[in-house]
Design an enzyme around this catalytic site. Structure first.
Site, PDB file in Angstrom:
ATOM      1  CG  ASP A 129     -31.524  18.771  -8.632  1.00  0.00           C
ATOM      2  OD1 ASP A 129     -32.529  18.634  -8.672  1.00  0.00           O
ATOM      3  OD2 ASP A 129     -30.986  19.830  -9.155  1.00  0.00           O
TER       4      ASP A 129
ATOM      5  N   GLY B 148     -24.815  19.339 -17.849  1.00  0.00           N
ATOM      6  CA  GLY B 148     -25.943  20.421 -18.437  1.00  0.00           C
ATOM      7  C   GLY B 148     -27.140  19.916 -19.133  1.00  0.00           C
TER       8      GLY B 148
ATOM      9  CG  ASP C 223     -36.667  22.750  -5.730  1.00  0.00           C
ATOM     10  OD1 ASP C 223     -37.073  23.580  -6.341  1.00  0.00           O
ATOM     11  OD2 ASP C 223     -35.789  21.854  -5.849  1.00  0.00           O
TER      12      ASP C 223
ATOM     13  CB  SER D  12     -29.054  16.400 -10.563  1.00  0.00           C
ATOM     14  OG  SER D  12     -30.167  17.033 -10.692  1.00  0.00           O
TER      15      SER D  12
ATOM     16  N   GLY E  34     -29.758  18.420 -17.203  1.00  0.00           N
ATOM     17  CA  GLY E  34     -30.927  18.525 -16.290  1.00  0.00           C
ATOM     18  C   GLY E  34     -31.308  17.384 -15.261  1.00  0.00           C
TER      19      GLY E  34
HETATM   20  C1  GLA Z   1     -33.137  22.371 -10.980  1.00  0.00           C
HETATM   21  C2  GLA Z   1     -33.176  22.795  -9.519  1.00  0.00           C
HETATM   22  C3  GLA Z   1     -33.922  22.188  -8.594  1.00  0.00           C
HETATM   23  C4  GLA Z   1     -35.582  22.425  -9.055  1.00  0.00           C
HETATM   24  C5  GLA Z   1     -35.396  22.144 -10.495  1.00  0.00           C
HETATM   25  C6  GLA Z   1     -36.762  22.618 -11.014  1.00  0.00           C
HETATM   26  O1  GLA Z   1     -32.881  21.285 -11.098  1.00  0.00           O
HETATM   27  O2  GLA Z   1     -31.527  22.300  -8.860  1.00  0.00           O
HETATM   28  O3  GLA Z   1     -33.796  22.431  -7.457  1.00  0.00           O
HETATM   29  O4  GLA Z   1     -35.816  23.715  -8.763  1.00  0.00           O
HETATM   30  O5  GLA Z   1     -34.635  22.893 -11.136  1.00  0.00           O
HETATM   31  O6  GLA Z   1     -37.807  21.511 -10.613  1.00  0.00           O
END
Ligand code: GLA
Length: 393
Positions: A184, A133, A45, A137, A135
């Site tokens: 996210d 924490g 992204d 979001s 992953g």
């Molecule tokens: C995190 C960041 C996103 C993206 C992912 C990896 O979630 O917030 O913007 O870069 O890592 O794909």
């Protein structure tokens, strides 16, 4: 067994109850925003590439009401850390709002600071079922819920949902000091029930990809419960390596770069590490488009293969996997009925996503419980709706 995810109505009822206890009054605003899981398109992204996330049934809910003074008072509880924390600050001069402790409040403060209208004093309660924490979001869910709450509070609504996502991203950059991309916040704003979202991070155009045809298949999220450290220097290092490579080639971003450019970079003296990072991004963009096409064609075997390739590249080329994530992925891949398994999100810990036959879910969970040295948690990821308002009944 996969965990039962509380419904939005249950979370809302809990938030309203806490509000009544804390403030002795009924809230008249209720909003929610979801966490997300990314199916494919990782670390693309911020390189203006493609991503294919979907919104989750885990949400952050905010209930509240104008309080007639210049302060906002916010009470937050988080299911995953089972603590409650209270915060009070002046919103009458938003230029004076600054980041600080507690850390969770920085996402809220940032959104208030950058909201495009004055904000009256308010009382609010925040309850979230997005694991922190991991992953998935939790931070974007909090930012987007805050923005939607401020829209309801002020009546000033964002005309273009893209702008809303961008303000939330700015809050994360400036107030939480995390140099995240746009994925996210975007999916938390634009998620559609039953769909994944193909987002082109260069022009911010979106295509909703229906997921209702997957019938006998399902996405299983496995939380390694080894928390990722997104704000750690590793994420910034990866991003900077990509920016440097694009600059060396005289391009705006790696989106403009092709595999042929790897030779050029090599001649310019780029390190082996830079070449591996760039190779990942270029191939991951192609995989994301190929996976989208495969979903549309109902070719789920292909989707699974691409997910596997994505993980392997994140492990070997982008170097953001961990022993825990590799164990989860390798264990899942050995079970019949599993089409693909990969880490999801930034990596360095957090969650994996596995695409598999519904009938194989219990087998995968049993195999992981047996072979994983930590304690994993499991959720079925059904594609859910993006942020919105709820009634306060
Ligand atoms: C995190 C960041 C996103 C993206 C992912 C990896 O979630 O917030 O913007 O870069 O890592 O794909």
């Amino acid at each position: 067994m996969a965990q039962v995810i509380p419904t939005i109505d249950q979370v809302k009822a809990e938030a309203m109850e806490i509000f009544r206890k804390e403030f002795g009054d009924d809230p008249d605003i209720c909003v929610f925003a979801p966490g997300r899981v990314n199916l494919i398109g990782e670390h693309t992204d911020y390189n203006e590439g493609f991503v294919l996330p979907m919104a989750l049934p885990m949400v952050t809910i905010i209930v509240g009401k104008v309080n007639g003074n210049k302060n906002c008072t916010i009470v937050s509880t988080s299911k995953s850390i089972t603590t409650t924390s209270k915060l009070e600050f002046d919103v009458s001069d938003r230029s004076k709002i600054a980041p600080g402790e507690p850390k969770w409040a920085n996402y809220v403060k940032g959104c208030i600071a950058y909201f495009p209208a004055d904000v009256p004093g308010f009382n609010a309660v925040i309850v979230s079922t997005v694991p922190m924490g991991s992953g998935l979001s939790s931070s974007a869910a909090l930012e987007v819920a805050t923005y939607t709450f401020l829209e309801a509070l002020t009546g000033v609504e964002c005309k273009d949902p893209r702008d809303k996502a961008l303000v939330c991203q700015k809050a994360e950059h400036e107030f939480a000091n995390v140099p995240c991309g746009i994925m996210d916040q975007f999916i938390s704003v634009m998620g559609k029930q039953g769909h994944a979202l193909l987002l082109d991070c260069r022009d911010l155009s979106v295509t909703q990809i229906p997921m209702d045809g997957i019938d006998d298949y399902v996405f299983l999220i496995t939380n390694s419960n080894s928390p990722h450290k997104l704000s750690s220097s590793a994420f910034r290092e990866r991003r900077d390596a990509c920016f440097e490579a694009a600059k060396m080639l005289g391009k705006k971003s790696l989106r403009e770069v092709t595999l042929d450019d790897l030779e050029v970079l090599k001649k310019q003296g780029a390190s082996e590490i830079i070449l591996k990072r760039v190779g990942h991004v270029i191939n991951e963009n192609s995989r994301t488009l190929a996976a989208t096409a495969a979903f549309q064609a109902g070719d789920y075997i292909k989707v699974g293969e691409l997910m596997n390739e994505s993980h392997d590249s994140l492990r070997d080329n982008y170097e953001v996997s961990s022993n825990e994530l590799d164990t989860l992925v390798n264990t899942a891949r050995k079970i019949p009925g599993v089409l693909g398994s990969r880490l999801t999100g930034a990596g360095f810990g957090g969650c994996t996503i596995t695409f598999l036959k519904k009938d194989s879910v219990d087998l995968v969970i049993a195999a992981i419980n047996k072979s994983y040295s930590g304690t994993a948690s499991f959720y079925i990821a059904s594609p859910s709706v993006g942020t919105g308002k709820l009634d306060c009944k």
